[in-house]
Design a protein around this motif. Sequence first.
Motif, PDB file in Angstrom:
ATOM      1  N   PHE A  46      -4.826  44.066  44.640  1.00  0.00           N
ATOM      2  CA  PHE A  46      -5.775  44.615  43.678  1.00  0.00           C
ATOM      3  C   PHE A  46      -6.806  43.542  43.329  1.00  0.00           C
ATOM      4  O   PHE A  46      -6.596  42.356  43.577  1.00  0.00           O
ATOM      5  N   VAL A  47      -7.895  43.936  42.731  1.00  0.00           N
ATOM      6  CA  VAL A  47      -8.929  43.005  42.315  1.00  0.00           C
ATOM      7  C   VAL A  47      -8.477  42.228  41.072  1.00  0.00           C
ATOM      8  O   VAL A  47      -8.779  41.055  40.933  1.00  0.00           O
ATOM      9  N   THR A  48      -7.701  42.899  40.198  1.00  0.00           N
ATOM     10  CA  THR A  48      -7.265  42.228  38.971  1.00  0.00           C
ATOM     11  C   THR A  48      -5.742  42.198  38.857  1.00  0.00           C
ATOM     12  O   THR A  48      -5.041  43.067  39.390  1.00  0.00           O
ATOM     13  N   HIS A  49      -5.251  41.206  38.133  1.00  0.00           N
ATOM     14  CA  HIS A  49      -3.818  41.074  37.869  1.00  0.00           C
ATOM     15  C   HIS A  49      -3.319  42.262  37.043  1.00  0.00           C
ATOM     16  O   HIS A  49      -2.229  42.785  37.295  1.00  0.00           O
ATOM     17  N   ASP A  50      -4.103  42.673  36.054  1.00  0.00           N
ATOM     18  CA  ASP A  50      -3.685  43.782  35.188  1.00  0.00           C
ATOM     19  C   ASP A  50      -3.460  45.070  35.979  1.00  0.00           C
ATOM     20  O   ASP A  50      -2.524  45.820  35.693  1.00  0.00           O
ATOM     21  N   ALA A  51      -4.298  45.337  36.964  1.00  0.00           N
ATOM     22  CA  ALA A  51      -4.132  46.532  37.790  1.00  0.00           C
ATOM     23  C   ALA A  51      -2.844  46.445  38.602  1.00  0.00           C
ATOM     24  O   ALA A  51      -2.091  47.419  38.703  1.00  0.00           O
ATOM     25  N   ALA A  52      -2.567  45.274  39.166  1.00  0.00           N
ATOM     26  CA  ALA A  52      -1.340  45.084  39.941  1.00  0.00           C
ATOM     27  C   ALA A  52      -0.117  45.243  39.048  1.00  0.00           C
ATOM     28  O   ALA A  52       0.869  45.892  39.429  1.00  0.00           O
ATOM     29  N   LYS A  53      -0.157  44.666  37.880  1.00  0.00           N
ATOM     30  CA  LYS A  53       0.957  44.757  36.930  1.00  0.00           C
ATOM     31  C   LYS A  53       1.217  46.207  36.545  1.00  0.00           C
ATOM     32  O   LYS A  53       2.365  46.658  36.501  1.00  0.00           O
ATOM     33  N   MET A  54       0.168  46.951  36.270  1.00  0.00           N
ATOM     34  CA  MET A  54       0.302  48.355  35.905  1.00  0.00           C
ATOM     35  C   MET A  54       0.901  49.164  37.058  1.00  0.00           C
ATOM     36  O   MET A  54       1.752  50.034  36.848  1.00  0.00           O
ATOM     37  N   ALA A  55       0.489  48.875  38.282  1.00  0.00           N
ATOM     38  CA  ALA A  55       1.035  49.579  39.446  1.00  0.00           C
ATOM     39  C   ALA A  55       2.532  49.324  39.569  1.00  0.00           C
ATOM     40  O   ALA A  55       3.308  50.257  39.807  1.00  0.00           O
ATOM     41  N   ILE A  56       2.952  48.071  39.394  1.00  0.00           N
ATOM     42  CA  ILE A  56       4.382  47.751  39.467  1.00  0.00           C
ATOM     43  C   ILE A  56       5.152  48.504  38.391  1.00  0.00           C
ATOM     44  O   ILE A  56       6.213  49.077  38.652  1.00  0.00           O
ATOM     45  N   GLU A  57       4.640  48.506  37.200  1.00  0.00           N
ATOM     46  CA  GLU A  57       5.326  49.157  36.080  1.00  0.00           C
ATOM     47  C   GLU A  57       5.402  50.672  36.237  1.00  0.00           C
ATOM     48  O   GLU A  57       6.427  51.284  35.936  1.00  0.00           O
ATOM     49  N   GLN A  58       4.336  51.284  36.723  1.00  0.00           N
ATOM     50  CA  GLN A  58       4.271  52.743  36.732  1.00  0.00           C
ATOM     51  C   GLN A  58       4.666  53.397  38.051  1.00  0.00           C
ATOM     52  O   GLN A  58       4.968  54.595  38.078  1.00  0.00           O
ATOM     53  N   MET A  59       4.680  52.639  39.140  1.00  0.00           N
ATOM     54  CA  MET A  59       5.038  53.231  40.433  1.00  0.00           C
ATOM     55  C   MET A  59       6.458  52.888  40.877  1.00  0.00           C
ATOM     56  O   MET A  59       6.869  53.273  41.970  1.00  0.00           O
ATOM     57  N   GLN A  60       7.214  52.182  40.048  1.00  0.00           N
ATOM     58  CA  GLN A  60       8.575  51.822  40.402  1.00  0.00           C
ATOM     59  C   GLN A  60       9.397  53.075  40.686  1.00  0.00           C
ATOM     60  O   GLN A  60       9.422  54.001  39.874  1.00  0.00           O
ATOM     61  N   ASP A  61      10.011  53.128  41.857  1.00  0.00           N
ATOM     62  CA  ASP A  61      10.824  54.275  42.310  1.00  0.00           C
ATOM     63  C   ASP A  61      10.020  55.554  42.488  1.00  0.00           C
ATOM     64  O   ASP A  61      10.573  56.650  42.493  1.00  0.00           O
ATOM     65  N   TYR A  62       8.712  55.440  42.640  1.00  0.00           N
ATOM     66  CA  TYR A  62       7.847  56.594  42.850  1.00  0.00           C
ATOM     67  C   TYR A  62       8.052  57.120  44.278  1.00  0.00           C
ATOM     68  O   TYR A  62       8.126  56.334  45.228  1.00  0.00           O
ATOM     69  N   PRO A  63       8.142  58.439  44.445  1.00  0.00           N
ATOM     70  CA  PRO A  63       8.315  58.973  45.798  1.00  0.00           C
ATOM     71  C   PRO A  63       7.013  58.935  46.603  1.00  0.00           C
ATOM     72  O   PRO A  63       6.002  59.496  46.186  1.00  0.00           O
ATOM     73  N   ILE A  64       7.059  58.244  47.714  1.00  0.00           N
ATOM     74  CA  ILE A  64       5.952  58.215  48.667  1.00  0.00           C
ATOM     75  C   ILE A  64       6.559  58.503  50.027  1.00  0.00           C
ATOM     76  O   ILE A  64       7.454  57.786  50.470  1.00  0.00           O
ATOM     77  N   GLY A  65       6.072  59.531  50.670  1.00  0.00           N
ATOM     78  CA  GLY A  65       6.695  59.945  51.915  1.00  0.00           C
ATOM     79  C   GLY A  65       8.088  60.487  51.619  1.00  0.00           C
ATOM     80  O   GLY A  65       8.288  61.234  50.667  1.00  0.00           O
TER      81      GLY A  65
END
Length: 73
Positions: A46-65
């Motif tokens: 990601f361009v920013t640390h905050d965006a990466a942190k949010m992705a880790i927090e909110q996509m944990q165990d998210y179904p992809i495929g």
Amino acid sequence: PENTTIFVQRLSSGVTEDELRSFSQGFGEISHVKIRSDKMFALVSFVTHDAAKMAIEQMQDYPIGSSRVHLSW
């Protein structure tokens, strides 16, 4: 605190970089996506640390495929 790249594990085979980008882009601007399909993981920068942190927090165990992903730094 400046890390902007996340490690996406347990990625199911057949998921494309474009698909992973579309799942991740809601958290902020992405600079790079690279999938290692032979190892079933990806790196998303990601361009920013905050965006990466949010992705880790909110996509944990998210179904992809056909699997649920695990994200970390």
